[in-house]
Design an enzyme around this catalytic site. Sequence first.
Site, PDB file in Angstrom:
ATOM      1  N   ASP A 131       0.819  -1.214   0.000  1.00 34.28           N
ATOM      2  CA  ASP A 131       0.000   0.000   0.000  1.00 34.28           C
ATOM      3  C   ASP A 131       0.853   1.265   0.000  1.00 34.28           C
ATOM      4  O   ASP A 131       0.445   2.296   0.516  1.00 34.28           O
ATOM      5  CB  ASP A 131      -0.911  -0.022   1.238  1.00 34.28           C
ATOM      6  CG  ASP A 131      -2.047   0.980   1.143  1.00 34.28           C
ATOM      7  OD1 ASP A 131      -2.444   1.322   0.025  1.00 34.28           O
ATOM      8  OD2 ASP A 131      -2.523   1.438   2.200  1.00 34.28           O
ATOM      9  N   ILE A 166      -2.444  -6.778   2.486  1.00 34.29           N
ATOM     10  CA  ILE A 166      -1.848  -7.409   1.303  1.00 34.29           C
ATOM     11  C   ILE A 166      -0.476  -6.790   1.048  1.00 34.29           C
ATOM     12  O   ILE A 166      -0.336  -5.576   0.997  1.00 34.29           O
ATOM     13  CB  ILE A 166      -2.724  -7.206   0.056  1.00 34.29           C
ATOM     14  CG1 ILE A 166      -4.158  -7.687   0.315  1.00 34.29           C
ATOM     15  CG2 ILE A 166      -2.129  -7.953  -1.146  1.00 34.29           C
ATOM     16  CD1 ILE A 166      -5.109  -7.449  -0.853  1.00 34.29           C
ATOM     17  N   CYS A 186     -19.363 -14.629  -3.976  1.00 27.73           N
ATOM     18  CA  CYS A 186     -20.319 -13.660  -3.432  1.00 27.73           C
ATOM     19  C   CYS A 186     -21.745 -14.041  -3.827  1.00 27.73           C
ATOM     20  O   CYS A 186     -22.696 -13.752  -3.097  1.00 27.73           O
ATOM     21  CB  CYS A 186     -20.011 -12.253  -3.940  1.00 27.73           C
ATOM     22  SG  CYS A 186     -18.557 -11.490  -3.192  1.00 27.73           S
ATOM     23  N   CYS A 212     -16.683   7.195   0.314  1.00 24.95           N
ATOM     24  CA  CYS A 212     -16.389   6.263   1.410  1.00 24.95           C
ATOM     25  C   CYS A 212     -16.051   6.997   2.707  1.00 24.95           C
ATOM     26  O   CYS A 212     -15.335   8.005   2.704  1.00 24.95           O
ATOM     27  CB  CYS A 212     -15.225   5.362   0.998  1.00 24.95           C
ATOM     28  SG  CYS A 212     -14.792   4.110   2.216  1.00 24.95           S
ATOM     29  N   SER A 214     -14.062   6.037   4.965  1.00 24.91           N
ATOM     30  CA  SER A 214     -12.606   5.977   5.146  1.00 24.91           C
ATOM     31  C   SER A 214     -11.922   7.137   4.427  1.00 24.91           C
ATOM     32  O   SER A 214     -10.938   7.694   4.919  1.00 24.91           O
ATOM     33  CB  SER A 214     -12.061   4.642   4.629  1.00 24.91           C
ATOM     34  OG  SER A 214     -12.471   3.585   5.457  1.00 24.91           O
ATOM     35  N   LYS A 221      -8.122  16.092   3.249  1.00 19.37           N
ATOM     36  CA  LYS A 221      -7.272  17.079   3.926  1.00 19.37           C
ATOM     37  C   LYS A 221      -8.035  18.344   4.323  1.00 19.37           C
ATOM     38  O   LYS A 221      -7.517  19.168   5.075  1.00 19.37           O
ATOM     39  CB  LYS A 221      -6.092  17.469   3.021  1.00 19.37           C
ATOM     40  CG  LYS A 221      -5.267  16.285   2.512  1.00 19.37           C
ATOM     41  CD  LYS A 221      -4.745  15.407   3.633  1.00 19.37           C
ATOM     42  CE  LYS A 221      -3.955  14.218   3.094  1.00 19.37           C
ATOM     43  NZ  LYS A 221      -3.638  13.241   4.153  1.00 19.37           N
ATOM     44  N   CYS A 240     -13.802   2.786   8.253  1.00 19.37           N
ATOM     45  CA  CYS A 240     -15.120   2.140   8.303  1.00 19.37           C
ATOM     46  C   CYS A 240     -14.961   0.669   7.949  1.00 19.37           C
ATOM     47  O   CYS A 240     -14.277   0.323   6.989  1.00 19.37           O
ATOM     48  CB  CYS A 240     -16.073   2.823   7.324  1.00 19.37           C
ATOM     49  SG  CYS A 240     -17.737   2.103   7.299  1.00 19.37           S
ATOM     50  N   ASP A 241     -15.615  -0.198   8.724  1.00 18.09           N
ATOM     51  CA  ASP A 241     -15.550  -1.645   8.493  1.00 18.09           C
ATOM     52  C   ASP A 241     -16.899  -2.253   8.134  1.00 18.09           C
ATOM     53  O   ASP A 241     -17.030  -3.476   8.051  1.00 18.09           O
ATOM     54  CB  ASP A 241     -15.030  -2.360   9.749  1.00 18.09           C
ATOM     55  CG  ASP A 241     -13.552  -2.118   9.995  1.00 18.09           C
ATOM     56  OD1 ASP A 241     -12.810  -1.953   9.023  1.00 18.09           O
ATOM     57  OD2 ASP A 241     -13.143  -2.098  11.176  1.00 18.09           O
ATOM     58  N   CYS A 247     -20.189  -8.938   5.844  1.00 19.42           N
ATOM     59  CA  CYS A 247     -19.873  -9.982   4.865  1.00 19.42           C
ATOM     60  C   CYS A 247     -19.960 -11.368   5.512  1.00 19.42           C
ATOM     61  O   CYS A 247     -19.250 -11.637   6.492  1.00 19.42           O
ATOM     62  CB  CYS A 247     -18.484  -9.764   4.285  1.00 19.42           C
ATOM     63  SG  CYS A 247     -17.974 -11.051   3.108  1.00 19.42           S
TER      64      CYS A 247
END
EC number: 1.17.99.6
Length: 310
Positions: A131, A166, A186, A212, A214, A221, A240-241, A247
Amino acid sequence: MLIKEQHTEFIKSTAKSLGFDYCGIAKAQQLDDDARRLESWLNKGFQGSMNYMNNYFDLRIDPSKLVPGAKSVITLLLNYYPAQQQNAEAPQVSKYAYGKDYHEVIKEKLKTFLHLIKDNIGDVHGRGFTDSAPVLERSWAQKSGLGWIGKNGNLITKNDGSFFFIATLITDLDLETDNPFIKDYCGSCTKCIDSCPTDAILPDKVIDGSKCISYFTIELKDLIIPGKMKGKFENKLFGCDVCQDVCPWNRFSKPITETAFTPLREILNFTKNDWEELTEESFKIIFKDSPLKRPKYSGIKRNLKFISSE
């Protein structure tokens, strides 16, 4: 061929010894289909004010631009699902940020990984990313057989769900590749789409990043969060989860084994009042190794003010 098999076995066993939960290998090649999808996503402005997403387009789709002579892309997954969670009444922090900043933790592991490869195999060139560079990590994870891309845009593993960081290791080492993960499990489920507080999850596994939570609580900013988002944050202070929490595949999530991701005491125990009384000096001390330092103290206070007024 025997040498290739030995090298591949060494990569897989070393990944396990370093604490990674999954390791998959794909052939290094240009991601033409992903290039078209990325171009369309950028053209629609779904990156919001994350202008860095517009940069290095050619590097994102061609691993040889990052590592000349690249032959293999190694994808590694590291679980971050916490054994303990916050009180639901407290301002909520995304689970990935409960412990130490994953960038630092994984960077050290990848550095060690490369040293071990060179010490045991020879003059191998490679670079590790998590990332922190223009790499399409989820695409490589799917191509290396680790899981499928869910409707919420996350990589989902069949055995352990999606609460994983990841990491990608691109190398000029010729390795045996894993079969890509073809099936999408899914099915007709739309729980993530239906539950997203800001309708950021669109059809065809497209995420409007500019909507989103997140994005607003971590990447934005601006000093003020747009008023049109009022009433949608549901007490989310940082990240946010929701799309992962709902899921069905995450019922298989298992608690972390990486001690660096052990939740900070303050993350688990802080009340709304504690967050409100937090000084900048204390913030810098408590969260010096935490992902919460990305939006800085000012960003956290902005977020707190916003959710307190909802």
